[in-house]
Design a protein around this motif. Structure first.
Motif, PDB file in Angstrom:
ATOM      1  N   ASN A   1     -11.798  78.599  54.493  1.00 41.25           N
ATOM      2  CA  ASN A   1     -12.030  78.298  55.904  1.00 41.25           C
ATOM      3  C   ASN A   1     -10.993  77.358  56.494  1.00 41.25           C
ATOM      4  O   ASN A   1     -10.666  77.462  57.671  1.00 41.25           O
ATOM      5  CB  ASN A   1     -13.431  77.704  56.097  1.00 41.25           C
ATOM      6  CG  ASN A   1     -14.511  78.749  55.930  1.00 41.25           C
ATOM      7  OD1 ASN A   1     -14.255  79.934  56.036  1.00 41.25           O
ATOM      8  ND2 ASN A   1     -15.727  78.304  55.660  1.00 41.25           N
TER       9      ASN A   1
ATOM     10  N   GLU B   1      -9.037  77.869  60.050  1.00 47.34           N
ATOM     11  CA  GLU B   1      -9.074  76.916  61.165  1.00 47.34           C
ATOM     12  C   GLU B   1      -7.670  76.507  61.580  1.00 47.34           C
ATOM     13  O   GLU B   1      -7.371  76.400  62.777  1.00 47.34           O
ATOM     14  CB  GLU B   1      -9.896  75.694  60.772  1.00 47.34           C
ATOM     15  CG  GLU B   1     -11.376  75.985  60.649  1.00 47.34           C
ATOM     16  CD  GLU B   1     -12.179  74.823  60.078  1.00 47.34           C
ATOM     17  OE1 GLU B   1     -11.608  73.718  59.921  1.00 47.34           O
ATOM     18  OE2 GLU B   1     -13.368  75.032  59.787  1.00 47.34           O
ATOM     19  N   LYS B   2      -6.790  76.293  60.607  1.00 50.72           N
ATOM     20  CA  LYS B   2      -5.400  75.933  60.914  1.00 50.72           C
ATOM     21  C   LYS B   2      -4.687  77.077  61.631  1.00 50.72           C
ATOM     22  O   LYS B   2      -3.915  76.861  62.558  1.00 50.72           O
ATOM     23  CB  LYS B   2      -4.639  75.565  59.640  1.00 50.72           C
ATOM     24  CG  LYS B   2      -5.054  74.249  59.038  1.00 50.72           C
ATOM     25  CD  LYS B   2      -4.291  74.002  57.736  1.00 50.72           C
ATOM     26  CE  LYS B   2      -4.820  72.787  57.012  1.00 50.72           C
ATOM     27  NZ  LYS B   2      -4.190  72.625  55.692  1.00 50.72           N
TER      28      LYS B   2
ATOM     29  N   ALA C   1      -5.916  77.279  65.214  1.00 49.12           N
ATOM     30  CA  ALA C   1      -5.360  76.148  65.968  1.00 49.12           C
ATOM     31  C   ALA C   1      -3.889  76.408  66.295  1.00 49.12           C
ATOM     32  O   ALA C   1      -3.439  76.124  67.417  1.00 49.12           O
ATOM     33  CB  ALA C   1      -5.517  74.862  65.171  1.00 49.12           C
TER      34      ALA C   1
END
Length: 106
Positions: free
Chosen positions: A49, A53-54, A57
């Motif tokens: 995960n 998320e990175k 972003a």
């Protein structure tokens, strides 16, 4: 940090391009992106995960449309990368038969 799509496989698609590709970060596979080509959004699966998320972003940061949510930004980035891949593939095919000149301009 350099995100790329690798091992791209594309085929027709009814309403959206049908594809599957590995998402890599600095050459290391962190997940896959795919679309079944039936008009739905792209799907993303990550090994963990935190990488996901990175990635979202990063896509949001790269987006020119500030109102985009992370998934819309990821789709925009993915389709831009697929367009680059298709253009390169086409140029390589053409260059086997003739000398190609690319003129920058309008």
């Amino acid at each position: 940090m350099k995100y790329e799509l690798k091992a791209i496989k594309m085929a027709g698609g009814d309403e959206t391009p049908r594809f599957e590709a590995n998402i890599t970060l600095d050459g290391k596979k962190i997940g896959i992106a795919y679309n079944e080509g039936c008009g739905v959004c792209n799907f993303y699966q990550f090994i963990n995960n935190a990488d996901g998320e990175k990635f979202f972003a990063f896509c949001k940061e790269q987006s020119t449309e500030k109102e985009d949510d992370a998934n819309d930004a990821a789709e925009s980035w993915t389709y831009a990368e697929l367009d680059k891949w298709e253009e390169r593939k086409t140029l390589l095919r053409w260059s086997k038969k003739a000398t190609i000149f690319i003129v920058k301009g309008d």
